[in-house]
Write a protein that holds these residues in place. Structure first.
Motif, short mmCIF file in Angstrom:
data_model
loop_
_atom_site.label_atom_id
_atom_site.label_comp_id
_atom_site.label_asym_id
_atom_site.label_seq_id
_atom_site.Cartn_x
_atom_site.Cartn_y
_atom_site.Cartn_z
N SER A 106 0.80 -1.21 0.00
CA SER A 106 0.00 0.00 0.00
C SER A 106 0.84 1.27 0.00
N GLY A 107 0.18 2.37 -0.27
CA GLY A 107 0.85 3.66 -0.26
C GLY A 107 1.80 3.82 -1.42
N GLY A 123 0.28 2.17 5.54
CA GLY A 123 -1.06 1.76 5.19
C GLY A 123 -1.31 0.31 5.54
#
Length: 92
Positions: A43-44, A63
């Motif tokens: 994520s991110g 995240g």
């Protein structure tokens, strides 16, 4: 930087080394201990690439946790001032 995290062999990775922390991403490298590699949900932003010689480079941001090799959970819990908190455990 340079911190090394030893993970259980069942995760399919050797020791994970943090090579850079910049802005909102943590870059890590690790040798593969078995054939094949998969990551879902880094994520991110970020991603993975082959590091040659049976290794992998991963870049992940804060995240939700990523799932590595369907066995390991890797979460970048916090990044601040060149330091990061990583949470590693079994997936599932």
């Amino acid at each position: 930087m340079g911190d090394v995290l030893v993970v259980p062999e069942a995760y399919g990775l050797g020791p994970i080394e943090v090579t850079a922390i910049s802005g909102d991403e943590v870059e890590m490298v690790a040798p593969l201990t078995r054939s094949g590699f998969s990551v879902a949900g880094c994520s991110g932003g970020g991603g993975t690439s082959s590091n040659g010689g049976g290794g992998v480079t991963m870049k992940c941001g804060e995240g939700p946790a990523a799932t590595i090799n369907d066995a390991m959970s890797l979460k970048i819990a916090e990044i601040r001032k060149g330091a990061a908190v990583l949470r590693i455990g079994s997936a599932g």
